[in-house]
Scaffold this active site. Structure first.
Site, mmCIF file in Angstrom:
data_model
loop_
_atom_site.group_PDB
_atom_site.id
_atom_site.type_symbol
_atom_site.label_atom_id
_atom_site.label_comp_id
_atom_site.label_asym_id
_atom_site.label_seq_id
_atom_site.Cartn_x
_atom_site.Cartn_y
_atom_site.Cartn_z
ATOM 1 N N TYR A 1 128.357 -84.249 8.008
ATOM 2 C CA TYR A 1 127.697 -83.297 8.614
ATOM 3 C C TYR A 1 128.942 -81.774 7.956
ATOM 4 O O TYR A 1 128.617 -80.635 7.661
ATOM 5 C CB TYR A 1 127.189 -83.081 9.285
ATOM 6 C CG TYR A 1 126.652 -81.683 10.526
ATOM 7 C CD1 TYR A 1 125.664 -81.111 10.452
ATOM 8 C CD2 TYR A 1 127.807 -81.193 10.831
ATOM 9 C CE1 TYR A 1 125.102 -80.296 11.125
ATOM 10 C CE2 TYR A 1 126.823 -79.642 11.538
ATOM 11 C CZ TYR A 1 126.165 -79.000 11.953
ATOM 12 O OH TYR A 1 125.645 -78.207 12.365
ATOM 13 N N LYS B 1 128.047 -78.396 5.998
ATOM 14 C CA LYS B 1 128.852 -76.734 6.328
ATOM 15 C C LYS B 1 129.723 -75.943 5.351
ATOM 16 O O LYS B 1 129.943 -75.421 4.868
ATOM 17 C CB LYS B 1 128.712 -76.961 8.082
ATOM 18 C CG LYS B 1 127.517 -77.329 8.453
ATOM 19 C CD LYS B 1 126.261 -76.575 8.307
ATOM 20 C CE LYS B 1 124.940 -76.868 9.021
ATOM 21 N NZ LYS B 1 124.040 -76.280 9.067
HETATM 22 N N1 NAD Z 1 123.128 -75.970 18.048
HETATM 23 C C1 NAD Z 1 124.058 -75.808 17.878
HETATM 24 O O1 NAD Z 1 124.473 -75.957 18.544
HETATM 25 C C2 NAD Z 1 124.539 -75.493 16.751
HETATM 26 C C3 NAD Z 1 125.686 -74.923 16.185
HETATM 27 C C4 NAD Z 1 125.763 -74.348 14.911
HETATM 28 C C5 NAD Z 1 124.994 -75.047 13.721
HETATM 29 N N2 NAD Z 1 124.061 -75.056 14.154
HETATM 30 C C6 NAD Z 1 122.585 -75.138 12.641
HETATM 31 O O2 NAD Z 1 121.491 -74.319 12.702
HETATM 32 C C7 NAD Z 1 120.357 -74.658 12.286
HETATM 33 C C8 NAD Z 1 119.431 -74.384 13.252
HETATM 34 O O3 NAD Z 1 119.557 -75.354 14.645
HETATM 35 P P1 NAD Z 1 119.428 -76.188 15.810
HETATM 36 O O4 NAD Z 1 120.506 -76.704 16.630
HETATM 37 O O5 NAD Z 1 118.490 -74.287 15.878
HETATM 38 O O6 NAD Z 1 118.359 -77.693 15.453
HETATM 39 P P2 NAD Z 1 116.356 -77.945 16.496
HETATM 40 O O7 NAD Z 1 116.645 -79.161 15.922
HETATM 41 O O8 NAD Z 1 116.674 -77.178 17.354
HETATM 42 O O9 NAD Z 1 115.697 -77.456 15.190
HETATM 43 C C9 NAD Z 1 115.900 -76.992 13.607
HETATM 44 C C10 NAD Z 1 114.675 -76.832 13.003
HETATM 45 O O10 NAD Z 1 114.725 -77.559 11.513
HETATM 46 C C11 NAD Z 1 113.483 -78.050 11.644
HETATM 47 N N3 NAD Z 1 113.403 -78.999 9.969
HETATM 48 C C12 NAD Z 1 114.375 -79.809 9.704
HETATM 49 N N4 NAD Z 1 114.090 -80.897 8.790
HETATM 50 C C13 NAD Z 1 113.728 -79.655 8.094
HETATM 51 C C14 NAD Z 1 113.130 -79.754 6.613
HETATM 52 N N5 NAD Z 1 113.343 -81.018 5.989
HETATM 53 N N6 NAD Z 1 112.412 -78.719 5.950
HETATM 54 C C15 NAD Z 1 111.970 -77.918 7.055
HETATM 55 N N7 NAD Z 1 112.292 -77.423 8.160
HETATM 56 C C16 NAD Z 1 113.150 -78.496 8.917
HETATM 57 C C17 NAD Z 1 112.915 -78.986 13.189
HETATM 58 O O11 NAD Z 1 111.931 -79.211 12.365
HETATM 59 C C18 NAD Z 1 113.987 -77.930 13.311
HETATM 60 O O12 NAD Z 1 112.516 -77.255 13.510
HETATM 61 C C19 NAD Z 1 120.852 -75.829 11.777
HETATM 62 O O13 NAD Z 1 121.083 -76.203 10.687
HETATM 63 C C20 NAD Z 1 122.624 -76.285 12.032
HETATM 64 O O14 NAD Z 1 123.210 -77.096 11.311
HETATM 65 C C21 NAD Z 1 123.313 -75.328 15.478
#
Ligand code: NAD
Length: 253
Positions: free
Chosen positions: A151, A155
């Site tokens: 991951y 990123k």
């Molecule tokens: N939550 C955290 O702590 C955190 C921290 C840093 C970065 N992020 C990043 O933020 C972004 C969102 O994370 P989140 O925590 O809201 O995740 P989440 O898992 O709650 O939501 C992700 C969403 O993306 C959708 N998704 C997954 N694969 C997909 C695809 N192939 N096509 C279209 N949609 C797809 C899922 O169905 C879901 O609705 C991600 O890129 C994640 O890496 C999250």
């Protein structure tokens, strides 16, 4: 202040839940027309219905879906002002134990799909002479937590892509920026903690890591995504804004 994205058309990927849903809601509240580009129809439809947006069933790792999403947006609204590359997933392994297919899955979703979506909206943005791309990267784009491979590789790459594309299209009025959140309270984080023997203790550990004594909220990421997508950031380009309560500035306490 409302109307900061008035008359703008925005695609938000992965907007069915978590950070993407918060961004879609904040964008709609600021006057944008929002396209909810989501893999899961049940959540994508629900968010689109809540905000009066357009749901387009999209798997961002499938080229036909990517092109279909851009085409559906153009067909409905006639322009694409903002793309938020938010869809992503944790792919966490110890490197030497990782099946090679996991490397490919991570790179396809967390990195390559962001380029595919950007490539699909570039013709519209270039024709308009304006556009903003907001990539949701992560603190993993700068720092490493053991056993989370590959991951952070994706990123780090996404932050590199943000800088490369930001430079490439700056003279055409297109800005490309990223947000690097620390821990944010979403399903992805909850699923991570659920993998430990004591999820509540793991959550408390994450909270203690951050100087404010808590983790981030999806709405806090959304506020920065509004800023980067808006005309309030005309000279912010090829930049990554870290949202982690100061965690990454801390050596140790
Ligand atoms: N939550 C955290 O702590 C955190 C921290 C840093 C970065 N992020 C990043 O933020 C972004 C969102 O994370 P989140 O925590 O809201 O995740 P989440 O898992 O709650 O939501 C992700 C969403 O993306 C959708 N998704 C997954 N694969 C997909 C695809 N192939 N096509 C279209 N949609 C797809 C899922 O169905 C879901 O609705 C991600 O890129 C994640 O890496 C999250």
């Amino acid at each position: 202040m409302a109307g900061r994205l008035q008359d703008k058309v925005a695609i938000v990927t992965g907007a069915g839940q978590g950070i993407g849903a918060a961004i879609a809601r904040a964008y709609a509240a600021e006057g944008a027309q929002v396209v909810v580009a989501e893999l899961r129809p049940e959540t994508g439809r629900a968010v689109a219905a809540q905000i009066g947006g357009l749901f387009v069933a999209t798997d961002v790792t499938v080229q036909a879906d990517v092109e279909g999403c851009a085409a559906a947006t153009q067909e409905r609204f006639g322009r694409i002002d903002i793309l938020v590359n938010n869809a992503g997933a944790n792919v966490f392994h110890r490197p030497h134990e990782m099946p090679r297919s996991e490397w490919a899955r991570c790179m396809a979703l967390d990195l390559e799909a962001c380029w595919a979506m950007t490539e699909a909206v570039l013709p519209a943005m270039r024709a308009q002479g304006a556009g903003a791309v907001v990539n949701i990267a992560s603190c993993h784009g700068f720092q490493i937590i053991p056993h989370t491979f590959p991951y952070p590789v994706a990123k780090h790459g996404l932050i590199g892509m943000t800088r490369a594309l930001g430079i490439e299209y700056a003279a055409e009025g297109i800005r490309v920026n990223a947000i690097a959140p620390g821990y944010v309270d979403t399903e992805i984080a909850q699923a991570y903690w659920a993998g430990f023997d004591d999820p509540a203790a793991e959550r408390r550990k994450a909270e203690r890591l951050h100087p404010p004594g808590r983790i981030g909220r999806p709405e806090e990421v959304a506020m920065t995504a509004v800023f980067l997508g808006s005309d309030e950031a005309p000279f912010v380009n090829a930049e990554t804004i870290v949202i982690d309560g100061g965690r990454s500035a801390l050596f140790h306490d």
